[in-house]
Design a protein around this motif. Structure first.
Motif, mmCIF file in Angstrom:
data_model
loop_
_atom_site.group_PDB
_atom_site.id
_atom_site.type_symbol
_atom_site.label_atom_id
_atom_site.label_comp_id
_atom_site.label_asym_id
_atom_site.label_seq_id
_atom_site.Cartn_x
_atom_site.Cartn_y
_atom_site.Cartn_z
ATOM 1 N N LEU A 1 -1.306 -1.634 -10.715
ATOM 2 C CA LEU A 1 -1.249 -2.226 -9.593
ATOM 3 C C LEU A 1 -0.171 -3.013 -9.228
ATOM 4 C CD1 LEU A 1 -5.149 -3.292 -8.463
ATOM 5 C CD2 LEU A 1 -3.582 -1.334 -7.492
ATOM 6 N N GLN B 1 -8.875 5.469 -5.260
ATOM 7 C CA GLN B 1 -7.602 4.689 -4.562
ATOM 8 C C GLN B 1 -8.074 3.765 -3.279
ATOM 9 O OE1 GLN B 1 -6.081 8.568 -3.490
ATOM 10 N NE2 GLN B 1 -5.298 8.921 -5.505
ATOM 11 N N LEU C 1 -9.237 0.466 -5.023
ATOM 12 C CA LEU C 1 -8.102 -0.157 -5.472
ATOM 13 C C LEU C 1 -7.279 -0.972 -4.522
ATOM 14 C CD1 LEU C 1 -7.179 1.973 -8.325
ATOM 15 C CD2 LEU C 1 -8.000 0.006 -8.652
ATOM 16 N N ALA D 1 -0.931 1.668 -5.592
ATOM 17 C CA ALA D 1 -1.561 1.784 -6.911
ATOM 18 C C ALA D 1 -0.658 3.158 -7.407
ATOM 19 C CB ALA D 1 -2.868 2.643 -6.423
#
Length: 243
Positions: A134, A197, A200, A144
């Motif tokens: 990250l 995704q 994150l 990401a």
């Protein structure tokens, strides 16, 4: 005295250029270090200074070397953060432009899929190192990333505490593995965020993402690293200087 490698199909300056490039790729001169003067190289190879200058001119044009006024000619240290700023707005709340912090969230050894093998030019199934990372500013995730490395060349990456990786990986590759990134190719695409995704990046499911696919290369244009960086489309921008 060393002679210029023989290949009569190529001009002498081109053969000298290739030999200097190979020596740089072997880390005889590292990024940021000076190479010998034109006179010293001419004496070493037994060629005219004009031939040396033409070979160096080519390496300067290829962004391998850079001339510094009054100091000499140095191995150029590649600068790749500019591409992030070219495609995404990376600013703090105060508007300051900064390099994002990095957080490794996964590191493991896996077998290369067909896509990874094709990018790194290795056999399918060969061991590769897979990193998930990250990139953050003020603890807000902005990118990401998925990163793949050929394990036979980067085995030391598995031994290092991920807390020691730092925010930039290319210096780590150079310092720990002797692998120097000299150039990179990038492709931009757009896709919808999947569930992982979105989690994150703290986005809604199926939010649009910009994907930067980068293949990093060494001086002999062998693949070093393949990565996919994904960021929210609402932070995307494109900047280029045209002359």
């Amino acid at each position: 005295m060393n002679s210029v490698p023989r290949d009569d199909r190529l001009p002498r300056y081109q053969r000298l250029r290739d030999d200097l490039a190979a020596r740089i790729n072997r880390n005889e001169w590292r990024p940021g270090e000076p190479i010998p003067s034109e006179a010293e190289l001419g004496a070493h190879y037994g060629v005219a200074i004009g031939t040396v200058r033409k070979a160096i001119d080519q390496l300067v044009a290829d962004a391998v070397l850079e001339r510094q006024q009054g100091r000499g000619t140095f191995v150029r240290r590649a600068r790749f953060n500019s591409s992030l700023f070219r495609f995404f707005r990376f600013q703090s709340e105060s508007g300051e432009r900064r390099v994002p912090k990095s957080r490794i969230i996964r590191r493991k050894s896996v077998a290369a899929t067909s896509a990874v093998a094709s990018a790194l030019r290795i056999p399918v199934g060969e061991a590769v190192i897979s990193l998930s990372r990250l990139r953050l500013i003020d603890d807000v995730p902005l990118l990401a990333e998925e990163i793949w490395l050929q394990q036979s060349r980067f085995a030391k990456i598995l031994e290092i505490d991920t807390a020691e990786f730092g925010d930039l990986l290319y210096p780590l590759y150079e310092e720990r593995c002797g692998e120097v990134v000299v150039s990179a190719e990038e492709i931009l695409t757009v896709e919808a965020a999947n569930e992982m995704q979105a989690r994150l990046l703290r986005l809604e499911a199926h939010a649009p993402l910009i994907v930067i696919e980068r293949l990093a290369l060494d001086l002999e244009r062998r693949p070093i690293e393949w990565r996919r960086s994904r960021g929210p489309a609402d932070r995307f921008r494109y900047h280029a200087e045209i002359r």
